[in-house]
Write a protein that holds these residues in place. Structure first.
Motif, PDB file in Angstrom:
ATOM      1  N   GLN A 208       1.014  -1.366  -0.106  1.00 13.11           N
ATOM      2  CA  GLN A 208       0.014  -0.286   0.033  1.00 13.11           C
ATOM      3  C   GLN A 208       0.840   1.306  -0.005  1.00 13.11           C
ATOM      4  O   GLN A 208       1.669   1.345   0.636  1.00 13.11           O
ATOM      5  N   GLN A 209       0.562   1.992  -0.825  1.00 12.65           N
ATOM      6  CA  GLN A 209       1.129   3.534  -0.973  1.00 12.65           C
ATOM      7  C   GLN A 209       0.936   4.295   0.285  1.00 12.65           C
ATOM      8  O   GLN A 209      -0.132   4.911   0.227  1.00 12.65           O
ATOM      9  N   GLU A 210       1.868   4.498   0.971  1.00 14.36           N
ATOM     10  CA  GLU A 210       1.574   5.498   2.278  1.00 14.36           C
ATOM     11  C   GLU A 210       1.589   6.687   1.975  1.00 14.36           C
ATOM     12  O   GLU A 210       0.681   7.515   2.322  1.00 14.36           O
ATOM     13  N   SER A 211       2.660   7.349   1.530  1.00 14.75           N
ATOM     14  CA  SER A 211       2.994   8.711   1.175  1.00 14.75           C
ATOM     15  C   SER A 211       3.996   8.758   0.106  1.00 14.75           C
ATOM     16  O   SER A 211       5.076   8.471   0.243  1.00 14.75           O
ATOM     17  N   GLY A 212       3.749   9.346  -0.922  1.00 12.46           N
ATOM     18  CA  GLY A 212       4.724   9.615  -1.952  1.00 12.46           C
ATOM     19  C   GLY A 212       5.401   8.300  -2.461  1.00 12.46           C
ATOM     20  O   GLY A 212       4.673   7.466  -3.002  1.00 12.46           O
TER      21      GLY A 212
END
Length: 256
Positions: free
Chosen positions: A90-94
């Motif tokens: 999962q893409q958390e941030s950037g």
């Protein structure tokens, strides 16, 4: 799924008849105990043209055994069962992607974590050539038990894992047979192999330098005494019959 893990999966399933206690179907349902430990995985994506592939997770059970027919003499071999699971990151941030994996899967077969593959692959290749398609992935294989590391090619590490391997683009122009031209990543090793214990976190922060492009140029047709060429970023050509680029040579090159 990476090519390496596909080969592992096929080899493990070939000629296999699964059974729990040798008589009933294997129950692959995980049921982790409340006090189980988790391993946290983090990948720092180095480019807008790459992406972490889903974690390739393998659990093992010595409670539910299986029978495998030997390809050598036809004898029946009894060995542990395996449970393969894909876990999307999962893409958390950037550029940071995360996932977590339970160490003890539990269930009626008492599944425990055996191995995890993680890494990155190109998802877009045309920025380096209009006829290119994404090629093979790179990353790391983590063995959590002796079964996963039984080939002996794993480096033992202690504590949490923090890796920052270097990669460069590798274009394969395979002309004979009309094979698609591909863009892959080349590193010191395509997949690092580490033997770990009950770790709590794995960080994989690959570095990608697209200024250094190495190319494999195939032949238009078979010609006697003519061979494909490997062309390095500085324009130099590898010796004839060279099968793989020299990563150390690429790494040391100065390219504007």
């Amino acid at each position: 799924m990476s090519n390496q893990s596909k080969i592992i999966l096929l080899s493990l399933m070939l000629f296999t008849v699964e059974g729990c206690s040798m008589s009933r179907a294997v129950n692959k349902t995980l049921s982790p105990p409340p006090d189980t430990k988790w391993a946290n995985f983090e990948v720092k994506n180095p480019s807008q043209y790459t992406k972490p592939f889903p974690l390739e997770v393998r659990y093992i059970s010595y409670e539910c055994m299986k029978k495998r027919i030997s390809g050598f003499d036809g004898s029946v071999i009894t060995e542990p069962s395996y449970n393969f699971i894909g876990i999307p990151m999962q893409q958390e941030s950037g550029e940071i992607w995360k996932a977590k994996v339970v160490m003890t899967g539990g269930g009626s077969c008492k599944w425990t974590l055996s191995a995890v593959n993680l890494g990155i692959e190109y998802i877009d290749a045309i920025h380096l050539g209009k006829d290119l398609v994404p090629g093979t992935a790179v990353g790391v294989t983590l063995a959590f038990d002796n079964d996963a590391s039984r080939n002996g090619q794993f480096t033992f590490v202690t504590g949490d894992v923090d890796l920052s391997p270097k990669y460069y683009p590798y274009i394969r122009e395979k002309k004979i047979g009309g094979v698609e031209n591909s863009l892959s990543l080349i590193g010191k090793k395509d997949f690092l192999s580490l033997r770990v214990g009950e770790i709590s976190s794995v960080k994989f922060s690959p570095e990608l330098d697209e200024r250094k492009i190495t190319s494999f140029v195939g032949l238009e047709k078979k010609i006697k005494d003519k061979y494909p060429k490997i062309i390095y970023p500085d324009g130099s050509v590898a010796p004839e019959k060279t099968l793989f680029p020299d990563f150390d040579k690429i790494d040391k090159m100065n390219v504007n």
